[in-house]
Design an enzyme around this catalytic site. Structure first.
Site, PDB file in Angstrom:
ATOM      1  N   SER A 201       0.862  -1.088  -0.078  1.00  0.00           N
ATOM      2  CA  SER A 201      -0.090  -0.018  -0.153  1.00  0.00           C
ATOM      3  C   SER A 201       0.842   1.267   0.022  1.00  0.00           C
ATOM      4  CB  SER A 201      -1.113   0.125   1.045  1.00  0.00           C
ATOM      5  OG  SER A 201      -2.096   0.695   0.965  1.00  0.00           O
ATOM      6  N   ASP A 307      -9.377  -5.148  -5.401  1.00  0.00           N
ATOM      7  CA  ASP A 307      -8.810  -4.376  -4.572  1.00  0.00           C
ATOM      8  C   ASP A 307      -9.712  -2.913  -4.589  1.00  0.00           C
ATOM      9  OD1 ASP A 307      -7.719  -2.450  -2.680  1.00  0.00           O
ATOM     10  OD2 ASP A 307      -5.474  -3.232  -3.321  1.00  0.00           O
ATOM     11  N   HIS A 338      -7.615  -6.053  -0.341  1.00  0.00           N
ATOM     12  CA  HIS A 338      -6.001  -5.181  -0.158  1.00  0.00           C
ATOM     13  C   HIS A 338      -5.529  -6.036   0.740  1.00  0.00           C
ATOM     14  CE1 HIS A 338      -3.995  -1.430  -0.289  1.00  0.00           C
ATOM     15  NE2 HIS A 338      -4.031  -1.225   0.943  1.00  0.00           N
TER      16      HIS A 338
END
Length: 652
Positions: A201, A307, A338
């Protein structure tokens, strides 16, 4: 069926006498060109006795305007033995804003320190596993977070320089100090400067951004669920994906010192990211795709195809740009949201990452570069591979919608059609509502389907949908989704674990100490049975039809705009149907416009450019003889996507 992961071992390692260990260490760090060099690093160094130290690196910036250069905190865990033998080691680095505020990984681990300020626990398994194998692990606190000076600017110059400066220091090009405010310098004499960056991320986003500077010494990056352009994290062609901006995210991770000092940076984040969705210089600074030509590092990219936090346009456009510039690359695409690969394919991930770093940072000829470029999850825990991605035979087919016998229920084929379809934006509905009602007219969507396919049809890459629409109001948002209509078992990406369940048993990956365990909770695939699967999505503000600056619409006037749909790789099986749905607000995935428009689609000027393996010919073969009839029954699909998260480092 998935292919087993190939793992070549040079030899089996056993406890050795001290002299033998010294000889092995010397051989271990010799370049691969040497005759008989090993093909896999082994855990021959002591993790318990590893050197743990902290350095503050001068970034050359003064983000908090205190008249002094910002220093970022760099926590290091490295094996003690190589330095004593006169050998230098490569570095694995994770630069993150989350080490103190929020934690890393599925178990939200934070850095912990002893009374002397030396790191005791480093989050995740990287140090436990790789330090005994002859790597140093470096955890960098981005400027404005934890023990670093400066301000968080959410993917901007300060964020990127936080990590780039550390790579420069590792290569002797920047200054480091033994304390945050002192003058005693620290030099990285223990490393050869070869660095690999990794992270999920925001952390992986920093890896992308640093690679896009072309910094020397960065040999590879492993971005997981990472952003490639921050505009595309917050907006989709003007349509807002979140009801907050980068100022909120900065405040989420700021250290107390930064909160007190960084009001001017916060103001710039507010002013530079207007809620109109207009492109501004702030977004240009945070667009790494435009600088893909500068990338020197290889890239091992991982992303969940479902995601809905860091949406997959981010990996698709980055991958395509890297391909255009000939960057060495590898990709894993899962069915998850995610989620880190450590939590959806743990054993294969650790093995593959190990061989990747051995190849890229130690120079071992272990064959990882000759394996298939792509691993793709087709069903929960069932993987396939592609020699290159997308496959060489992939080309875009132009699919065209046609009006059906009933309003709102149309056809999808290769032939240009005339006619119109009309729908009214309903912000209480979204893609799951539209897909569930694909075979009956509803006022909130226009749907178009093929008949049941006579053979499998594979989508691979990024799609684009061009729409010509006439609105009744001065503002209007559009959504376009591609749907696989048919029963299947998939990962429950809309559930709380985004495709995984976390269990109570643990498995261990590397050595442990009392303060830093290498053991993590086991996970399993969270499965759900569905009657349809949304495989790609895109959104736009119709006011952005002419440029990246929004404009007021003239009711009754037709506008043409192209929506960028998320990258994916999906096989629509024989017997299923492929659907295109065009509608307004996608509930929980974009915010609604100020008005409630009704839009009329001109079908003769509406089309979808879909990357198909085999191109238009494959589509023609798969739809030959099929009839776009209503299915006998449609099962419920996945639950509506949970409200999209506003933290790109969310650990689930």
């Amino acid at each position: 069926m998935p292919k087993s992961v190939r793992r070549t071992r040079f030899m089996t390692w056993r406890p050795l006498a001290t002299a033998a260990v010294a000889a092995l260490m010397a051989a271990f760090l010799v370049p691969v060109a040497a005759h008989g060099a090993p093909r896999e690093s082994a855990p021959v160094y002591s993790y318990a006795n590893a050197i743990r130290e902290s350095v503050w690196v001068d970034t050359g910036l003064d983000g908090d305007d205190d008249g002094k250069h910002d220093r970022v905190a760099v926590d290091i865990v490295r094996p003690a033995e190589p330095a004593r033998q006169g050998h230098k080691v490569p570095v694995i680095m994770d630069a993150s804003p989350y080490y103190s505020c929020c934690g890393r990984g599925n178990e939200s681990q934070k850095k912990t320190y002893d009374a002397n300020g030396h790191v005791v626990q480093m989050p995740l398994f990287y140090d436990n596993y790789f330090v005994p194998r002859g790597y140093a692990f470096v955890g960098v606190d981005l400027a404005g977070t934890d023990r670093s000076d400066g301000c968080v600017d959410v993917g901007g110059r300060s964020d990127i320089q936080s990590a780039k400066a550390v790579i420069d220091w590792l290569n002797g090009r920047a200054k480091g100090y033994t304390s945050r405010t002192g003058t005693t310098t620290a030099r990285a004499t223990w490393t050869n400067g070869r660095t690999g960056m990794i992270g999920k991320s925001w952390d992986g986003t920093i890896a992308n951004g640093v690679a896009a500077t072309g910094v020397r010494g960065l040999k590879t990056i492993v971005p997981i669920s990472a952003i490639s352009s921050w505009y595309d994290y917050y907006f989709a062609k003007g349509a807002p994906l979140y009801d907050s901006g980068p100022d909120w995210l900065s405040g989420y991770v700021d250290s107390p010192d930064a909160t007190a000092k960084c009001a001017s940076v916060q103001r710039k984040l507010v002013d530079g990211a207007p809620r109109t969705g207009d492109w501004t210089p702030l977004w240009t600074e945070r667009d790494y795709v435009k600088d893909a030509a500068k990338v020197r590092a290889s890239v091992f990219l991982v992303h969940g195809m479902q995601d809905l936090n860091v949406r997959t346009k981010n990996f698709g456009q980055w991958w395509d740009a890297l391909a255009r510039h000939g960057v060495e690359r590898k990709i894993w695409l899962s069915q998850t949201g995610h989620v880190d690969p450590f939590d959806f394919r743990r054993a294969a991930w650790v093995d593959t990452l190990h061989r990747w770093f051995d190849h890229e940072l130690l120079g071992y000829d272990n064959g990882v570069d000759r394996e298939p470029m792509a691993d793709i999850e087709r069903h929960p825990d069932q993987w396939s591979t592609s020699a290159v991605w997308p496959p060489r035979t992939t080309s875009a087919a132009t699919l065209r919608p046609g009006a059906g016998a009933r309003a709102g229920v149309g056809t999808l084929g290769l032939t240009r059609r005339s006619g119109t379809e009309t729908f009214t934006d309903d912000p209480t509905h979204g893609e799951t509502d539209w897909a569930a009602h694909i075979d009956r007219p509803t006022a909130d969507k226009a749907g178009f389907t093929t008949g049941p396919l006579t053979r499998d049809l594979r989508l691979s890459g990024s799609s684009r949908v061009t729409v010509t629409a006439t609105p009744t109001t001065a503002t209007a948002y559009l959504s376009a989704v591609l749907v696989d209509l048919g029963p299947d078992t998939i990962r429950d990406f809309a559930g709380s674990g985004e495709g995984i369940n976390t269990l109570t048993d643990r498995t261990c990956w590397g050595a442990s100490t009392a303060g830093d365990s290498s053991c993590y909770k086991v996970t399993e695939a969270a499965r759900t049975d569905v009657g349809y699967d949304v495989v790609s999505r895109g959104w736009a503000d119709l006011g952005n039809h002419a440029s990246d600056q929004g404009a007021v619409l003239t009711p009754g006037k037709a506008y043409t705009i192209t929506l960028d749909l998320a990258a994916t790789d999906h096989v629509v099986p024989k017997g299923h149907r492929l659907a295109l749905i065009v509608a307004g607000t996608d509930k929980d995935l974009i915010d609604p416009p100020a008005d409630t428009p009704t839009l009329t689609l001109d079908l003769s000027r509406t089309s979808a450019r879909v990357p198909l393996v085999g191109g238009a010919d494959a589509f023609a073969r798969a739809t030959k003889g099929s009839t776009a009839t209503r299915a006998a029954s449609v099962l419920d699909g996945v639950h509506a996507p949970r409200t999209a998260l506003r933290v790109p480092g969310d650990n689930h």
